[in-house]
Design an enzyme around this catalytic site. Sequence first.
Site, mmCIF file in Angstrom:
data_model
loop_
_atom_site.group_PDB
_atom_site.id
_atom_site.type_symbol
_atom_site.label_atom_id
_atom_site.label_comp_id
_atom_site.label_asym_id
_atom_site.label_seq_id
_atom_site.Cartn_x
_atom_site.Cartn_y
_atom_site.Cartn_z
ATOM 1 N N TRP A 74 0.894 -1.156 0.000
ATOM 2 C CA TRP A 74 0.000 0.000 0.000
ATOM 3 C C TRP A 74 0.931 1.203 0.000
ATOM 4 C CZ3 TRP A 74 -1.143 4.211 3.251
ATOM 5 C CH2 TRP A 74 -2.368 4.852 3.015
ATOM 6 N N GLY A 101 6.047 -0.203 6.891
ATOM 7 C CA GLY A 101 6.294 0.944 7.772
ATOM 8 C C GLY A 101 6.924 2.078 6.991
ATOM 9 N N GLU A 482 -21.476 7.263 10.849
ATOM 10 C CA GLU A 482 -20.926 5.973 10.441
ATOM 11 C C GLU A 482 -21.572 5.522 9.117
ATOM 12 O OE1 GLU A 482 -18.529 4.200 10.804
ATOM 13 O OE2 GLU A 482 -19.079 2.173 10.224
ATOM 14 N N LYS A 486 -19.502 4.764 5.684
ATOM 15 C CA LYS A 486 -19.595 3.456 5.024
ATOM 16 C C LYS A 486 -19.918 3.638 3.544
ATOM 17 C CE LYS A 486 -18.546 1.525 7.351
ATOM 18 N NZ LYS A 486 -17.408 1.101 7.972
ATOM 19 N N HIS A 505 -29.260 25.634 9.083
ATOM 20 C CA HIS A 505 -28.218 26.656 9.181
ATOM 21 C C HIS A 505 -27.250 26.608 8.006
ATOM 22 C CE1 HIS A 505 -29.755 27.769 13.046
ATOM 23 N NE2 HIS A 505 -29.670 26.514 13.469
#
Length: 609
Positions: A74, A101, A482, A486, A505
């Site tokens: 990644w 890392g 949540e 998702k 508002h």
Amino acid sequence: MCGIVGYIGSSKAQDILVEGLKKLEYRGYDSAGVAVYNGGRLEVVKAKGRLAELEGKLEAAPLSGTIGIGHTRWATHGKPSDVNSHPHVDNERKISVVHNGIIENYIALKEELIERGHRFVSETDTEVISHLIADLYEGDIVRAVQAAVKRLRGAYALGVIAEEEPDKLVAVRNASPLIIGVGDGENFIGSDIPAVLPHTRDIYILKDGEMAVLTRNGVELFTLEGNIISRELFHVDWDLTTAEKGGYDHFMLKEIHEQPKAYRDTMGSRITEDGKRVVMNEVKMTADELRTIRHVHIVACGTAYHAGLVGKNVIERLARIPVEADVASEYRYRAPIISKETLVIVVSQSGETADTLAALREAQRQGARVIAITNVVGSSVAREADDVITTWAGPEIAVASTKAYTSQLIAFYLFGLYLTQTLETQEPAMIEEAITALRALPEQVETLLGQADTVKAFAEKIANHDDLFFIGRGLDYAVAQEGSLKLKEISYIHSEAYASGELKHGTLALIEDGVPVIALATQQELFEKTLSNIKEVTARGAYVMGIAPEGDQELAKSVDEVITIPRTLGLLTPALSVVPLQLLAYYASLARGNDVDKPRNLAKSVTVE
Ligand code: G6P
């Protein structure tokens, strides 16, 4: 948050590495690679994209060697590409390294190594490690690795092999997870247990600042200074099939359906048989210590933070202690006021999230007691916290968290009730009533899952929209956040969660004909007010799906679709109302043809800050 595997034995390393990488793909999956000692030299095969790309290359030109390392990436430093993929090697291809890392001082090291004649081909920080080890290598890979890690600053889990010593695999851990699998005539490394589970259930969990030297016939653990460590093997009794899809099309759907079990398991033995009290043997704080708590800070990332928003409500309402909830990446830097009277609760499914871990350490540094709510036994967060409440959701593979979130809610309910019974802030009858309601939740979730078709139909109608809104008050607002996360994560539809009362508002300006709105109205005492807010959006043409308590007559009249949730205590509704939102995200993602379990740009476990 990459995935590492390593193998030394007598079988074909390539197959074992690829199989292990498949189990780790959820840790990152933008490219993958292996290095195998093959025919007298280190052969490296890497491919950008999903693991299948690498498999294709390996099928075309198989490697027959029996020692190797593998990696699924990644990207952090350098874009996903073949050349940036791991394993990395030095110029002579004598040393090969996989890394998880970030090396913080890699630029300075790179400059130094370039001056010494090393040539770099990738944009990664990892390539520096292979060059550094090669530079320090004098015929002993263990010593060279020890010398090299002394120069590294940052977080790393490493797997290293050397061309001249094809009978050794070296592993190092510093602030990134790494485990060693011990077999018979073969040994393994992995960033996570599932990577080695098909081969062995006997594991060493490396701690920070430790290394392991694997040969075909044994494993030795050392400190980075070279002192031998003796450690008991950890025997894993998980069933591997729990990490498989079990007949569902996607891990996410499977995990949504596993929630009743996860609720039951997490409650498990934590409720007395007579259903009157909560038992938390894992919380070592005494009643007197619990009574000294003046404030609670809940710190987490992503979905776990959203569980924390519900946790704040639970603890404040039941135990009457003020609670702040923060996202971990903000917490440390806002100079939080922490004292010995502060209880910090960190929440993390993986137990490896770098921001959460950093917050935990900062809280401890300032004298707070830290309780972790985590799903992974032996994870970094679990090891470092003072007390651990484990959620028994089982391995969660889909990147979008579902059963881990709801198990975290159950953990908060249990801990909130435990605190309440210790501090005596509520009547015992109230605690008993809450426990009875808690115990009913698993079956109620099963009922809710029966309404999946209504959610699916709604999801298909909204799947082509670009924007939508979730609204709710109080706990419904926490769940709305949540639900919105998702949906964004897996459908890539832009959505926002708003406190219903705040709409007028500003956000109301965005509501026009056909804009989808998901309105949660599960809180009895707020129902009338929420209904008025819903009417504000329907009057402007919004297409609304409402979530109401069972037996509702009112909301159904005002919205286009309604999902009802079984009756429970107001405080417990999040554990039910989130389920249709999980299904909504799932079906919307499916309707858009997305990769549900592996959404673009996201990773399951984020071990960099
Ligand atoms: C990643 C995952 C999220 C998760 C967050 C925190 O971003 O994609 O689903 O909520 O990390 O993870 P943790 O393991 O600490 O709960």
